[in-house]
Design an enzyme around this catalytic site. Structure first.
Site, PDB file in Angstrom:
ATOM      1  N   GLU A  37      28.686  41.840  44.605  1.00  6.59           N
ATOM      2  CA  GLU A  37      29.504  40.809  45.240  1.00  6.59           C
ATOM      3  C   GLU A  37      29.479  41.075  46.743  1.00  6.59           C
ATOM      4  O   GLU A  37      30.065  42.057  47.209  1.00  6.59           O
ATOM      5  CB  GLU A  37      30.942  40.869  44.721  1.00  6.59           C
ATOM      6  CG  GLU A  37      31.896  39.936  45.453  1.00  6.59           C
ATOM      7  CD  GLU A  37      33.358  40.205  45.129  1.00  6.59           C
ATOM      8  OE1 GLU A  37      34.224  39.795  45.934  1.00  6.59           O
ATOM      9  OE2 GLU A  37      33.644  40.825  44.088  1.00  6.59           O
ATOM     10  N   ARG A  46      33.374  38.935  54.470  1.00  7.71           N
ATOM     11  CA  ARG A  46      34.196  39.680  55.432  1.00  7.71           C
ATOM     12  C   ARG A  46      33.398  40.062  56.674  1.00  7.71           C
ATOM     13  O   ARG A  46      33.962  40.593  57.629  1.00  7.71           O
ATOM     14  CB  ARG A  46      34.772  40.940  54.778  1.00  7.71           C
ATOM     15  CG  ARG A  46      35.773  40.647  53.676  1.00  7.71           C
ATOM     16  CD  ARG A  46      36.444  41.927  53.199  1.00  7.71           C
ATOM     17  NE  ARG A  46      37.419  41.673  52.142  1.00  7.71           N
ATOM     18  CZ  ARG A  46      38.275  42.575  51.674  1.00  7.71           C
ATOM     19  NH1 ARG A  46      38.266  43.794  52.188  1.00  7.71           N
ATOM     20  NH2 ARG A  46      39.122  42.274  50.711  1.00  7.71           N
ATOM     21  N   LYS A  75      40.416  36.538  39.299  1.00  5.93           N
ATOM     22  CA  LYS A  75      40.403  37.834  39.965  1.00  5.93           C
ATOM     23  C   LYS A  75      41.853  38.287  40.161  1.00  5.93           C
ATOM     24  O   LYS A  75      42.672  37.517  40.667  1.00  5.93           O
ATOM     25  CB  LYS A  75      39.696  37.702  41.321  1.00  5.93           C
ATOM     26  CG  LYS A  75      39.714  38.952  42.183  1.00  5.93           C
ATOM     27  CD  LYS A  75      38.862  38.722  43.423  1.00  5.93           C
ATOM     28  CE  LYS A  75      38.862  39.929  44.338  1.00  5.93           C
ATOM     29  NZ  LYS A  75      37.881  39.798  45.432  1.00  5.93           N
TER      30      LYS A  75
END
Length: 215
Positions: free
Chosen positions: A42, A46, A130
């Site tokens: 993943e 960011r 999540k």
């Protein structure tokens, strides 16, 4: 929506969560994970390098199941799809992002932390979510309790945030857990240092640990 990538992620059991400092690290990072028997990553939005890194991996390392993390906007959904991401995740629930992912055919797991979050996500058709920040939000016991009223809907979860090699067994022992996500396998400092052998070793150990836990 095609959920095959998440089915594969569930079979693997652990997803490296990666904030990649530069796209130049994309291929060697993918190679290190693949060598460790962990064909998934993943790559989070960011860092500014995320989209290019995903595009490089998608083009040159198709054996790696690559997803986009920290998908916070409709534009990020478009960027993830354009870069070849096969699934997406977010730390929270945004109905516009969920709708955009659905329209784009991108399997997507929104983030939840409360029963209200779960209610909103299930109302939008989400069945995989999540749980973030997993440990700070109360750990496995918290998720087990807040998800209990919804289990007849067949929900499963990917906890991230504080999940480590040492506590992953607490999560994977729960039937509601599809996979765990964690940063310990390939931290930015390890990537920048070119510690590919270390990343490979941690990836291999994580895979072995999943096998031990699941029997």
């Amino acid at each position: 929506m095609n959920v095959a990538p998440f089915d594969r992620a569930a079979r693997i059991g652990v997803v490296p969560v990666i904030a990649i400092p530069s796209a130049d690290y994309a291929e060697p990072l993918a190679d290190a994970l693949l060598e460790g028997g962990l064909p998934i990553a993943e790559i989070t939005f960011r860092t500014e390098a995320a989209a290019e890194a995903m595009a490089r991996v998608s083009e040159t390392r198709p054996d790696l199941l690559m997803g986009a993390g920290t998908v916070l906007s409709v534009d990020a959904v478009s960027s993830a799809v354009a870069a070849g991401a096969t699934f997406g995740l977010a730390p929270g629930f945004d109905p516009e992002v969920v709708a955009a992912a659905d329209a784009a055919g991108l399997p997507f797991a929104p983030g939840i932390m409360t029963p209200s979050d779960i209610s909103l996500a299930t109302a939008r058709g989400c069945r995989l979510m999540k749980f973030f920040p997993a440990m700070a939000a109360g750990g496995p016991d918290m998720l087990k309790n807040i998800s209990a009223p919804f289990l007849h809907l067949g929900l499963t979860f990917i906890p991230t945030g504080g999940v480590t090699q040492d506590n992953m067994h607490e999560w994977l022992s729960l039937p509601i857990i599809a996979a765990v996500g964690g940063t310990w396998i390939a931290k930015p400092a390890d990537i920048e240092a070119g510690d590919w052998a270390g990343i490979t070793a941690r990836a291999r150990h994580a895979v072995e640990r999943v096998d031990e836990i699941r029997g």
